[in-house]
Design a protein around this motif. Structure first.
Motif, mmCIF file in Angstrom:
data_model
loop_
_atom_site.group_PDB
_atom_site.id
_atom_site.type_symbol
_atom_site.label_atom_id
_atom_site.label_comp_id
_atom_site.label_asym_id
_atom_site.label_seq_id
_atom_site.Cartn_x
_atom_site.Cartn_y
_atom_site.Cartn_z
ATOM 1 N N ILE A 118 0.828 -1.206 0.000
ATOM 2 C CA ILE A 118 0.000 0.000 0.000
ATOM 3 C C ILE A 118 0.862 1.256 0.000
ATOM 4 N N THR A 119 1.934 1.238 0.791
ATOM 5 C CA THR A 119 2.851 2.379 0.821
ATOM 6 C C THR A 119 4.222 1.896 1.260
ATOM 7 N N ALA A 120 5.220 2.733 1.030
ATOM 8 C CA ALA A 120 6.601 2.396 1.372
ATOM 9 C C ALA A 120 7.301 3.623 1.928
ATOM 10 N N VAL A 121 8.097 3.389 2.980
ATOM 11 C CA VAL A 121 8.827 4.482 3.630
ATOM 12 C C VAL A 121 10.246 3.990 3.935
ATOM 13 N N PRO A 122 11.274 4.771 3.568
ATOM 14 C CA PRO A 122 12.632 4.368 3.948
ATOM 15 C C PRO A 122 12.816 4.515 5.458
ATOM 16 N N GLN A 123 13.689 3.708 6.019
ATOM 17 C CA GLN A 123 13.895 3.693 7.466
ATOM 18 C C GLN A 123 14.250 5.075 8.006
ATOM 19 N N THR A 124 14.976 5.860 7.251
ATOM 20 C CA THR A 124 15.377 7.186 7.724
ATOM 21 C C THR A 124 14.168 8.088 7.956
ATOM 22 N N GLN A 125 13.093 7.901 7.190
ATOM 23 C CA GLN A 125 11.878 8.694 7.371
ATOM 24 C C GLN A 125 10.883 8.017 8.308
ATOM 25 N N ALA A 126 11.054 6.727 8.546
ATOM 26 C CA ALA A 126 10.084 5.969 9.330
ATOM 27 C C ALA A 126 10.147 6.305 10.821
ATOM 28 N N GLN A 127 11.229 6.893 11.283
ATOM 29 C CA GLN A 127 11.376 7.171 12.706
ATOM 30 C C GLN A 127 10.314 8.129 13.215
ATOM 31 N N ASP A 128 9.867 9.058 12.399
ATOM 32 C CA ASP A 128 8.874 10.036 12.832
ATOM 33 C C ASP A 128 7.453 9.664 12.416
ATOM 34 N N ASN A 129 7.272 8.530 11.731
ATOM 35 C CA ASN A 129 5.949 8.136 11.248
ATOM 36 C C ASN A 129 5.247 7.202 12.212
ATOM 37 N N ILE A 130 3.943 7.250 12.168
ATOM 38 C CA ILE A 130 3.090 6.316 12.905
ATOM 39 C C ILE A 130 2.373 5.481 11.864
ATOM 40 N N PHE A 131 2.424 4.160 12.018
ATOM 41 C CA PHE A 131 1.735 3.274 11.089
ATOM 42 C C PHE A 131 0.433 2.824 11.735
ATOM 43 N N SER A 132 -0.672 3.200 11.124
ATOM 44 C CA SER A 132 -1.985 2.845 11.670
ATOM 45 C C SER A 132 -2.679 1.857 10.736
ATOM 46 N N ASN A 133 -3.783 1.323 11.205
ATOM 47 C CA ASN A 133 -4.596 0.383 10.428
ATOM 48 C C ASN A 133 -3.836 -0.875 10.035
ATOM 49 N N ILE A 134 -2.944 -1.318 10.911
ATOM 50 C CA ILE A 134 -2.270 -2.595 10.702
ATOM 51 C C ILE A 134 -2.601 -3.472 11.903
ATOM 52 N N ASP A 135 -2.589 -4.773 11.687
ATOM 53 C CA ASP A 135 -2.833 -5.681 12.814
ATOM 54 C C ASP A 135 -1.694 -6.666 12.998
ATOM 55 N N GLY A 136 -0.518 -6.322 12.468
ATOM 56 C CA GLY A 136 0.644 -7.158 12.658
ATOM 57 C C GLY A 136 1.862 -6.560 11.989
ATOM 58 N N ALA A 137 3.026 -7.104 12.334
ATOM 59 C CA ALA A 137 4.273 -6.645 11.717
ATOM 60 C C ALA A 137 5.146 -7.861 11.484
#
Length: 129
Positions: free
Chosen positions: A107-126
């Protein structure tokens, strides 16, 4: 329909010999519509799909996934599916991907360098692969 003493008698535009040939042809195996639909989008056809949004994000963020990384994502989606996860965060190397497990679509992709400030919602697992 047999007509005695006539080798090639025509009945309604069809000859007797044609009828005999049709009777001797074995039935061809058929594939049901359900089988065809079941094969669409299966893992063997496409291990991972990318939504239009994800493709844009990959391009905008200069994320280039290798074939080996995509195979690992596909394996991670399979593991998520086994656990009953519907929407998963899949972490592969330095990229975070939000994936719909059932459709095997990123659905979407984020590099690790930008992922530190992001919140991932609407997921039920990792899954970390």
């Amino acid at each position: 329909m047999m007509i005695p003493n006539m080798h090639l008698a025509k009945v309604g535009g069809v000859t007797e010999s044609t009828l005999r040939k049709q009777e001797s042809v074995p039935a061809q195996p058929t594939t049901s519509f359900r089988d065809i639909l079941g094969n669409i989008g299966s893992k063997t056809d496409t291990p991972v799909q990318f939504s239009k949004h994800a493709a844009l994000r990959l391009n905008d963020r200069n994320i280039n996934l290798t074939g080996e990384q995509i195979n690992r994502v596909a394996d991670g989606i399979g593991k998520a599916n086994e656990k009953g996860i519907r929407d998963s965060l899949v972490l592969v190397d330095n990229v975070a991907l939000v994936v719909n497990v059932k459709s095997r679509t990123v659905i979407t992709a984020v590099p690790q360098t930008q992922a530190q400030d992001n919140i991932f919602s609407n997921i039920d697992g990792a899954v970390i692969v």
